[in-house]
Write a protein that holds these residues in place. Structure first.
Motif, PDB file in Angstrom:
ATOM      1  N   GLN A   1      32.730  37.340  36.791  1.00  0.00           N
ATOM      2  CA  GLN A   1      32.786  38.726  37.272  1.00  0.00           C
ATOM      3  C   GLN A   1      34.178  39.356  37.112  1.00  0.00           C
ATOM      4  O   GLN A   1      34.374  40.509  37.482  1.00  0.00           O
ATOM      5  N   ASP A   2      35.126  38.610  36.564  1.00  0.00           N
ATOM      6  CA  ASP A   2      36.483  39.126  36.385  1.00  0.00           C
ATOM      7  C   ASP A   2      36.590  39.771  35.004  1.00  0.00           C
ATOM      8  O   ASP A   2      36.555  39.074  33.983  1.00  0.00           O
TER       9      ASP A   2
ATOM     10  N   ARG B   1      41.319  47.648  38.035  1.00  0.00           N
ATOM     11  CA  ARG B   1      40.094  47.931  37.285  1.00  0.00           C
ATOM     12  C   ARG B   1      40.361  48.986  36.215  1.00  0.00           C
ATOM     13  O   ARG B   1      39.924  48.849  35.078  1.00  0.00           O
TER      14      ARG B   1
ATOM     15  N   SER C   1      33.523  43.094  40.473  1.00  0.00           N
ATOM     16  CA  SER C   1      34.881  42.576  40.433  1.00  0.00           C
ATOM     17  C   SER C   1      35.583  42.771  41.775  1.00  0.00           C
ATOM     18  O   SER C   1      35.355  43.755  42.476  1.00  0.00           O
TER      19      SER C   1
END
Length: 157
Positions: free
Chosen positions: A92-93, A137, A130
């Motif tokens: 999820q990164d 982001r 994230s």
């Protein structure tokens, strides 16, 4: 300051990571940063480089930025291997997709790189899961969009 800490405690994680980040992003010395990180990445007992699935995300972010700033073709294979494992560990990164995309682009795999940059944008977007801050982001989104633009320009030439 970080150099003094590292002189006293070789391998100090926080000091090494922060020193490398400053060298690469603020002092224009990605080669110096790479040397700091190369030493930090070694296993305590084996002395061999640790794979991406055994490293913290903030360390991976730093080393990804350093690899990217170095832009050395001979390192793209190593970068791809590192971030393949990191992506499996941290799915999820979005930074893992961003740096893996840079490695794939450097190795000439434009289709895969494009897919990874698009995935990075999606993961960093409002629907992504994230844990990054909003500025982090946005940095990923901007970097991935810029990389996609470079890929598109290269494909036209």
């Amino acid at each position: 300051m970080y150099g003094k800490i590292l002189a006293k405690q070789k391998g100090h994680y926080l000091a090494g990571n922060n020193q490398a980040w400053l060298l690469a992003t603020h002092l224009g010395d990605p080669a110096g940063a790479f040397e700091v990180l190369r030493g930090m990445r070694k296993g305590r007992f084996s002395g061999k480089p640790l794979p991406g699935d055994r490293l913290r995300p903030e360390f991976l972010d730093t080393i990804g930025a350093v690899y990217h700033k170095l832009g050395k073709p001979e390192l793209f294979g190593e970068m791809r291997e590192l971030f393949e494992a990191a992506r499996r560990r941290y799915p999820q990164d979005p930074r893992m997709c961003l740096y893996l995309g840079h490695a794939c682009a450097g190795l000439g795999d434009a289709d895969r790189a494009g897919d990874l940059f698009t995935t990075a944008i999606d993961l960093a977007g409002p629907k992504g899961q994230s844990t990054l801050s909003q500025p982090e982001r946005q940095e990923v989104i901007d970097g991935a969009r810029a990389a996609l633009t470079r890929l598109e320009r290269a494909a036209r030439n």
